[in-house]
Design a protein around this motif. Structure first.
Motif, PDB file in Angstrom:
ATOM      1  N   GLU A 269       0.824  -1.208   0.000  1.00 21.35           N
ATOM      2  CA  GLU A 269       0.000   0.000   0.000  1.00 21.35           C
ATOM      3  C   GLU A 269       0.858   1.257   0.000  1.00 21.35           C
ATOM      4  OE1 GLU A 269      -3.114   2.117   3.069  1.00 21.35           O
ATOM      5  OE2 GLU A 269      -3.443   0.002   2.566  1.00 21.35           O
ATOM      6  N   GLU A 270       1.932   1.284   0.806  1.00 26.11           N
ATOM      7  CA  GLU A 270       2.814   2.441   0.826  1.00 26.11           C
ATOM      8  C   GLU A 270       3.436   2.677  -0.546  1.00 26.11           C
ATOM      9  OE1 GLU A 270       3.357   4.613   3.176  1.00 26.11           O
ATOM     10  OE2 GLU A 270       2.117   3.635   4.700  1.00 26.11           O
ATOM     11  N   MET A 271       3.826   1.600  -1.216  1.00 24.09           N
ATOM     12  CA  MET A 271       4.421   1.728  -2.544  1.00 24.09           C
ATOM     13  C   MET A 271       3.411   2.257  -3.557  1.00 24.09           C
ATOM     14  SD  MET A 271       6.703  -1.773  -2.655  1.00 24.09           S
ATOM     15  CE  MET A 271       7.440  -1.468  -4.266  1.00 24.09           C
ATOM     16  N   ILE A 272       2.189   1.776  -3.472  1.00 24.68           N
ATOM     17  CA  ILE A 272       1.146   2.228  -4.408  1.00 24.68           C
ATOM     18  C   ILE A 272       0.858   3.707  -4.204  1.00 24.68           C
ATOM     19  CG2 ILE A 272      -1.322   2.052  -4.930  1.00 24.68           C
ATOM     20  CD1 ILE A 272      -1.060  -0.983  -4.528  1.00 24.68           C
ATOM     21  N   ILE A 273       0.740   4.137  -2.950  1.00 24.55           N
ATOM     22  CA  ILE A 273       0.444   5.550  -2.675  1.00 24.55           C
ATOM     23  C   ILE A 273       1.578   6.440  -3.166  1.00 24.55           C
ATOM     24  CG2 ILE A 273       0.184   7.234  -0.807  1.00 24.55           C
ATOM     25  CD1 ILE A 273      -1.560   5.171   0.651  1.00 24.55           C
ATOM     26  N   ALA A 274       2.821   6.010  -2.945  1.00 20.25           N
ATOM     27  CA  ALA A 274       3.958   6.797  -3.427  1.00 20.25           C
ATOM     28  C   ALA A 274       3.945   6.893  -4.951  1.00 20.25           C
ATOM     29  CB  ALA A 274       5.261   6.180  -2.940  1.00 20.25           C
ATOM     30  N   ARG A 275       3.651   5.778  -5.615  1.00 23.11           N
ATOM     31  CA  ARG A 275       3.614   5.778  -7.078  1.00 23.11           C
ATOM     32  C   ARG A 275       2.432   6.604  -7.597  1.00 23.11           C
ATOM     33  NH1 ARG A 275       4.923   0.233  -9.889  1.00 23.11           N
ATOM     34  NH2 ARG A 275       6.834   0.758  -8.756  1.00 23.11           N
ATOM     35  N   LEU A 276       1.322   6.555  -6.875  1.00 26.16           N
ATOM     36  CA  LEU A 276       0.160   7.345  -7.263  1.00 26.16           C
ATOM     37  C   LEU A 276       0.487   8.828  -7.206  1.00 26.16           C
ATOM     38  CD1 LEU A 276      -2.899   7.095  -7.972  1.00 26.16           C
ATOM     39  CD2 LEU A 276      -3.354   7.397  -5.533  1.00 26.16           C
ATOM     40  N   ARG A 277       1.175   9.237  -6.133  1.00 25.94           N
ATOM     41  CA  ARG A 277       1.565  10.651  -6.013  1.00 25.94           C
ATOM     42  C   ARG A 277       2.466  11.046  -7.177  1.00 25.94           C
ATOM     43  NH1 ARG A 277       4.182  14.003  -0.901  1.00 25.94           N
ATOM     44  NH2 ARG A 277       5.105  15.668  -2.151  1.00 25.94           N
ATOM     45  N   GLU A 278       3.383  10.172  -7.525  1.00 25.08           N
ATOM     46  CA  GLU A 278       4.302  10.482  -8.622  1.00 25.08           C
ATOM     47  C   GLU A 278       3.549  10.635  -9.937  1.00 25.08           C
ATOM     48  OE1 GLU A 278       8.315   8.579 -10.682  1.00 25.08           O
ATOM     49  OE2 GLU A 278       7.602   7.830  -8.764  1.00 25.08           O
ATOM     50  N   ARG A 279       2.582   9.727 -10.182  1.00 26.13           N
ATOM     51  CA  ARG A 279       1.868   9.761 -11.455  1.00 26.13           C
ATOM     52  C   ARG A 279       0.861  10.897 -11.538  1.00 26.13           C
ATOM     53  NH1 ARG A 279      -2.326   5.078 -12.768  1.00 26.13           N
ATOM     54  NH2 ARG A 279      -3.627   6.475 -11.508  1.00 26.13           N
ATOM     55  N   GLU A 280       0.069  11.078 -10.470  1.00 24.15           N
ATOM     56  CA  GLU A 280      -1.034  12.023 -10.519  1.00 24.15           C
ATOM     57  C   GLU A 280      -0.631  13.457 -10.174  1.00 24.15           C
ATOM     58  OE1 GLU A 280      -4.098  11.387 -11.586  1.00 24.15           O
ATOM     59  OE2 GLU A 280      -3.427   9.354 -12.028  1.00 24.15           O
ATOM     60  N   VAL A 281       0.482  13.615  -9.475  1.00 23.55           N
ATOM     61  CA  VAL A 281       0.866  14.951  -9.019  1.00 23.55           C
ATOM     62  C   VAL A 281       2.204  15.367  -9.618  1.00 23.55           C
ATOM     63  CG1 VAL A 281       1.360  16.399  -7.014  1.00 23.55           C
ATOM     64  CG2 VAL A 281      -0.431  14.655  -6.875  1.00 23.55           C
ATOM     65  N   GLU A 282       3.256  14.637  -9.290  1.00 24.70           N
ATOM     66  CA  GLU A 282       4.593  15.119  -9.621  1.00 24.70           C
ATOM     67  C   GLU A 282       4.870  15.081 -11.120  1.00 24.70           C
ATOM     68  OE1 GLU A 282       7.479  13.354  -7.061  1.00 24.70           O
ATOM     69  OE2 GLU A 282       6.385  13.954  -5.264  1.00 24.70           O
ATOM     70  N   SER A 283       4.317  14.102 -11.807  1.00 29.08           N
ATOM     71  CA  SER A 283       4.559  14.041 -13.254  1.00 29.08           C
ATOM     72  C   SER A 283       3.842  15.166 -13.991  1.00 29.08           C
ATOM     73  CB  SER A 283       4.104  12.689 -13.805  1.00 29.08           C
ATOM     74  OG  SER A 283       2.690  12.561 -13.706  1.00 29.08           O
TER      75      SER A 283
END
Length: 430
Positions: free
Chosen positions: A136-150
């Motif tokens: 779950e922690e990995m998914i949330i981190a990846r979600l932030r990267e995809r939906e926000v930081e990218s």
């Protein structure tokens, strides 16, 4: 780099959870409904036990249990919303990727994966539950990267403006600060807005009266890091959100800002420490280094890669030629150049590599060092301080502006996600 940071954070989890013991399972019930899913009392109590240990390990006085329960429930709601969003958009972490992350956590705790699992289970932590928490922690981190930081855009005009104001571009001093956020929904009436501002004013009054900042953050803040005391990892001032950078510029260590307003809500910032750096100094340290990399894959385990580098390190200590060994054994493109990486600026490499490299004197060899790419032997050849060229200045400016926008954008995205959700609270139903 993000994977490296993420795994570095995961290393903390076992130390926080390892004291956990099995408790009798209480009668479960639903404490909140988030869209179509329920959050149960047992989930809340599990998270509560972990957070209490986190706060105690930091020496942070505990908020009242009912206050902490409400804060935790809101955190669980936000996490559940992110997981629902990730699932709906098809995001997942494959078992092989999860297993690789777990091996790194174990290795950073100087244990094999089997030893690490046994240690957790001896202390009452179910391995299946721990695996899914990490996933779950990995998914949330990846979600932030995809939906926000990218999606963060830094324009050439912003870079030009940044470089045209040296007082911004040269804020290289590291600042350590804490923050509290009282989130404000996008659609809100005047009465509710006044209530939220009063909540922020209450938190500020408690901090100024001498109450422990971490305790107040855990009681009032709605930031993702609220339950770890609201502490932001030390970073250069120019990489803070603009609102925070401007606030701490006028603060001395130990001082607290007034209430700050942003689209996300009301903020309070406390400056804990400011060290290093200078306003006006444009010199940047460069390191000339070379390395030997052994990658970890299906054919080469982490233990095998490390053991191979231990043998190569012994040969180097006995006078072997580094460049020749790199050409023979390194799995990096730099192998053809004897492992030479050229001149590296700070931030050019992942944190694990950079920390090991920075600890070396010119001519020294490192012990085997693990990074997301595998295992390395590093040698520093020389160091210098140099004025960066125009292209490098623009790259550094772009990085600083992206980092400055990152937290602001993530908070705004979470607020929008929360505002669109259906949430039904049942915690008070005793």
């Amino acid at each position: 780099m993000r994977l490296s940071i993420l795994v570095a954070l995961f290393v903390l989890l076992p130390t926080l959870a390892v004291a956990q013991t099995r408790q009798p399972i209480a009668v479960d019930r639903v404490v909140a409904v988030v869209n179509h899913e329920a959050i149960t009392l047992n989930e809340l109590n599990d998270r509560l036990a972990t957070v209490v240990r986190q706060l105690r390990s930091r020496g942070t006085p505990l908020p009242a249990r009912d206050v902490l329960e409400k804060q935790l429930l809101e955190r669980l709601i936000v996490d559940r919303l992110q997981m629902q969003f990730a699932k709906e958009s098809g995001m997942r972490i494959a078992d092989a990727e999860l297993d690789a992350a777990l091996r790194r956590i174990a290795e950073n705790n100087r244990l094999s994966l089997a030893e690490f699992r046994a240690a957790l289970e001896r202390d009452g932590i179910a391995w299946s539950k721990f695996r899914e928490d990490i996933r779950e922690e990995m998914i949330i981190a990846r979600l932030r990267e995809r939906e926000v930081e990218s999606r963060i855009v830094v324009s050439d005009g912003e870079i030009d403006n940044y470089l045209a104001h040296p007082e911004q571009a040269n804020q290289t001093a590291l600042v350590a600060l804490g923050h509290i956020i009282v989130r404000v929904p996008e659609q809100i009436d005047a009465t509710r807005l006044a209530q939220l501002r009063a909540r922020a004013e209450e938190a500020l009054a408690l901090v100024k009266s001498g109450r422990d900042f971490g305790q107040v953050a855990a009681s009032f803040s709605e930031a993702p890091d609220a339950l770890t005391g609201g502490i932001i990892e030390p970073r250069p001032a120019d990489r803070l959100p603009t609102l925070y950078a401007e606030a701490v510029a006028g603060l001395q260590p130990g001082e607290v800002s007034g209430i700050l307003r942003s689209p996300a809500g009301f903020h309070i910032v406390k400056l804990f420490e400011r060290k290093g750096g200078s306003v006006g100094g444009g010199m940047i340290r460069q390191t000339h280094a070379r390395h030997i990399l052994i990658k970890v894959n299906e054919l080469v385990s982490s233990d095998e890669a490390r053991h191979k580098l231990v043998g190569l390190k012994e040969r180097l200590d006995n006078g072997a030629d580094f460049a020749e060994l790199a050409r023979l054994y390194s799995n990096d493109l730099s192998a053809a150049k004897g492992g030479d990486l050229g001149w590296l600026y700070q931030g050019d490499t992942v944190p694990d590599f950079e920390r090991a490299m920075d600890a070396l004197k010119p001519g020294e060899f490192s012990a085997p060092v693990q990074s997301p790419f595998g295992w390395h032997l590093i040698q520093v050849l020389e160091r210098k301080n140099a004025e960066p060229g125009d292209e490098r200045k623009r790259l550094l400016a772009r990085q600083a502006l992206r980092e400055r926008k990152s937290d602001e954008s993530y908070e705004d995205w979470l607020r929008q996600l929360r505002d669109r959700a259906y949430v039904e609270y049942r915690l008070e139903e005793r």
